[in-house]
Design a protein around this motif. Structure first.
Motif, PDB file in Angstrom:
ATOM      1  N   ILE A 144       6.779   7.897  29.552  1.00  0.00           N
ATOM      2  CA  ILE A 144       6.063   8.679  28.552  1.00  0.00           C
ATOM      3  C   ILE A 144       6.488  10.143  28.608  1.00  0.00           C
ATOM      4  N   VAL A 145       6.875  10.613  29.789  1.00  0.00           N
ATOM      5  CA  VAL A 145       7.357  11.997  29.927  1.00  0.00           C
ATOM      6  C   VAL A 145       8.626  12.182  29.103  1.00  0.00           C
ATOM      7  N   TYR A 146       9.543  11.237  29.244  1.00  0.00           N
ATOM      8  CA  TYR A 146      10.804  11.284  28.501  1.00  0.00           C
ATOM      9  C   TYR A 146      10.536  11.222  26.997  1.00  0.00           C
ATOM     10  N   THR A 147       9.646  10.323  26.587  1.00  0.00           N
ATOM     11  CA  THR A 147       9.372  10.121  25.160  1.00  0.00           C
ATOM     12  C   THR A 147       8.767  11.359  24.526  1.00  0.00           C
ATOM     13  N   ILE A 148       7.805  11.986  25.199  1.00  0.00           N
ATOM     14  CA  ILE A 148       7.152  13.173  24.648  1.00  0.00           C
ATOM     15  C   ILE A 148       8.146  14.316  24.493  1.00  0.00           C
ATOM     16  N   GLN A 149       8.956  14.521  25.505  1.00  0.00           N
ATOM     17  CA  GLN A 149       9.936  15.602  25.411  1.00  0.00           C
ATOM     18  C   GLN A 149      10.923  15.363  24.270  1.00  0.00           C
ATOM     19  N   GLN A 150      11.308  14.113  24.079  1.00  0.00           N
ATOM     20  CA  GLN A 150      12.291  13.815  23.047  1.00  0.00           C
ATOM     21  C   GLN A 150      11.687  13.859  21.645  1.00  0.00           C
ATOM     22  N   LYS A 176       0.844  14.657  19.105  1.00  0.00           N
ATOM     23  CA  LYS A 176       1.219  14.997  17.734  1.00  0.00           C
ATOM     24  C   LYS A 176       0.050  15.654  16.999  1.00  0.00           C
ATOM     25  N   ALA A 177      -1.168  15.128  17.219  1.00  0.00           N
ATOM     26  CA  ALA A 177      -2.346  15.681  16.550  1.00  0.00           C
ATOM     27  C   ALA A 177      -2.590  17.131  16.974  1.00  0.00           C
ATOM     28  N   GLY A 220      -0.460   5.857  27.738  1.00  0.00           N
ATOM     29  CA  GLY A 220       0.741   5.302  27.109  1.00  0.00           C
ATOM     30  C   GLY A 220       1.048   5.894  25.748  1.00  0.00           C
ATOM     31  N   GLN A 221       1.251   5.016  24.776  1.00  0.00           N
ATOM     32  CA  GLN A 221       1.629   5.473  23.433  1.00  0.00           C
ATOM     33  C   GLN A 221       0.532   6.287  22.756  1.00  0.00           C
ATOM     34  N   ASN A 222      -0.732   6.107  23.176  1.00  0.00           N
ATOM     35  CA  ASN A 222      -1.812   6.934  22.618  1.00  0.00           C
ATOM     36  C   ASN A 222      -1.597   8.408  22.955  1.00  0.00           C
ATOM     37  N   LEU A 264      -0.911  21.857  26.564  1.00  0.00           N
ATOM     38  CA  LEU A 264      -1.580  20.640  26.115  1.00  0.00           C
ATOM     39  C   LEU A 264      -1.608  19.645  27.261  1.00  0.00           C
ATOM     40  N   VAL A 265      -2.821  19.208  27.653  1.00  0.00           N
ATOM     41  CA  VAL A 265      -2.984  18.274  28.767  1.00  0.00           C
ATOM     42  C   VAL A 265      -3.024  16.849  28.220  1.00  0.00           C
ATOM     43  N   ILE A 266      -2.148  15.995  28.759  1.00  0.00           N
ATOM     44  CA  ILE A 266      -2.027  14.608  28.315  1.00  0.00           C
ATOM     45  C   ILE A 266      -2.229  13.679  29.514  1.00  0.00           C
TER      46      ILE A 266
END
Length: 387
Positions: free
Chosen positions: A344-350, A320-321, A312-314, A305-307
């Motif tokens: 954002i890297v930390y947040t996504i992994q967590q 999630k979608a 940011g929070q989007n 999945l490419v982000i």
């Protein structure tokens, strides 16, 4: 550095044709109207020769014995058709990809000396999230108190160690190690996140490591995406399968991509997919159909999945979608150099419990690397020149 398995090339002798592989020649039939040779005349027996009566047959022992064994003489039989030997499994060799570094492309969190009292706010601004910001700040405060660290250098080192500990995962490596070739990657993500560019850069990186790569342009409703991927294929020397018509069934393109990879003994097939989230059910159906088409010939090793890190929070909402409709195995974070929101890297992994496996840290073709918790943390706490 990660180690992978790819096809061994250039060291095997060329297969010599076996006699059994020679095609049998058909016996020619006589042509219609061709002259036929007359039969040989029968030999006449002189009348003066009187035929002798046949001598009586001698009785033969039905089970004769011999001093030496005599092999049975059998009439020659037709040779059986040769049985085809099963095709040998591909020989593989352990390799590393050319070294890339991401630390120079990561923005530091600090414009001045580290101050624990300001750390929580700094982490919040960098998109670490409330819970993580509080947790990291308190952990640093306890570690500093225990070790007696109070200088800027000491606090940076402690913070780096904390971030490495929280960011490290055992599943950061791309699944290119089981030796079942070709590997197959599906790449998903919203349009504009850098999906096609990610595929192109990954293909170039693999080709630099002497991998044979086939790309599949299965985002068939966007002609620009197909053209862009074709440009990357030409630039990297990878093969490509493109739709014959706009809006062609993406599953058929994915199928043909894997088919070509198998035919050409390629190491990996990478398939671009559509990124429309307007209707989750349609997207889920399309990705499911692509998966089924691919799995008729090979297993899928990664769904990446490419982000876009600048969203940011989007980015969290997008991730999630997609995880709801696709069996995502890893994250590719693009444009990480263009944002101060590295958290954002930390947040996504967590939050998603998914590993960030690849990161884009610039516009250049080589500004693309494996995610390393050590390098990422080092970039976040680095001291800028002049500070």
């Amino acid at each position: 550095m990660f180690k992978f398995l790819k096809r061994l090339r250039g060291k095997k002798e060329e297969a010599q044709p076996q006699p059994d592989a020679v095609a049998a020649k058909a016996i020619p039939e006589p042509e219609v109207g061709a002259p036929v040779a007359p039969p040989a005349p029968a030999t006449e027996v002189p009348a003066s020769v009187t035929a002798k009566a046949p001598e009586p047959e001698k009785e033969i022992d039905p089970q004769p014995t011999f001093d030496t064994p005599i092999e049975d003489v059998a009439e020659p039989a037709e040779e059986p058709e040769p049985t085809k030997e099963p095709e040998p499994k591909a020989e593989v060799v352990e390799v590393e990809l050319p070294k890339r570094s991401l630390s120079d492309g990561i923005r530091s969190l600090f414009s001045s000396n580290v101050d624990i009292e300001d750390l929580e706010d700094i982490l919040l601004l960098a998109d670490f999230g409330v819970e993580a910001s509080v947790e990291i700040t308190e952990s640093l405060r306890k570690a500093a108190s225990k070790s007696g660290a109070n200088s800027d250098a000491e606090l940076r080192l402690l913070l780096k160690e904390l971030l490495v500990e929280k960011l490290h995962r055992d599943d950061l490596q791309l699944n290119l190690s089981d030796g079942k070739l070709p590997y197959v990657f599906l790449v998903v993500g919203v349009n504009g996140a850098g999906k096609t560019t990610t595929i192109g850069k990954l293909a170039k990186w693999l080709r630099d490591g002497e991998w044979e790569v086939v790309l599949g342009a299965a985002d068939t409703f966007r002609a620009a995406a197909v053209d862009q991927l074709a440009t990357w294929a030409e630039r990297s020397g990878a093969g490509i399968v493109k739709p014959e018509l706009d809006g062609q069934d993406p599953a058929s393109v994915a199928y043909q991509t894997v088919e070509l990879a198998i035919k050409n003994d390629a190491d990996i097939a990478i398939v671009d997919t559509a990124g429309r989230l307007q209707n989750k059910k349609d997207l889920m159906d399309e990705l499911g159909k692509i998966r089924r088409a691919v799995e008729k010939q090979a297993q899928i090793n990664e769904v990446l999945l490419v982000i876009d890190a600048t969203t940011g929070q989007n980015a969290i909402n997008q991730a999630k979608a997609f995880t709801e409709v696709a069996d995502v195995s890893g994250i590719v974070m693009t444009k990480l150099d263009g944002t101060a929101k590295g958290g954002i890297v930390y947040t996504i992994q967590q939050q998603l419990d998914l590993p960030v496996k690849l990161v884009g840290v610039g516009e250049g073709v080589n500004d693309f690397a494996f995610f390393s918790a050590e390098e990422f943390a080092n970039g976040l706490v680095a001291r800028k020149p002049g500070n």
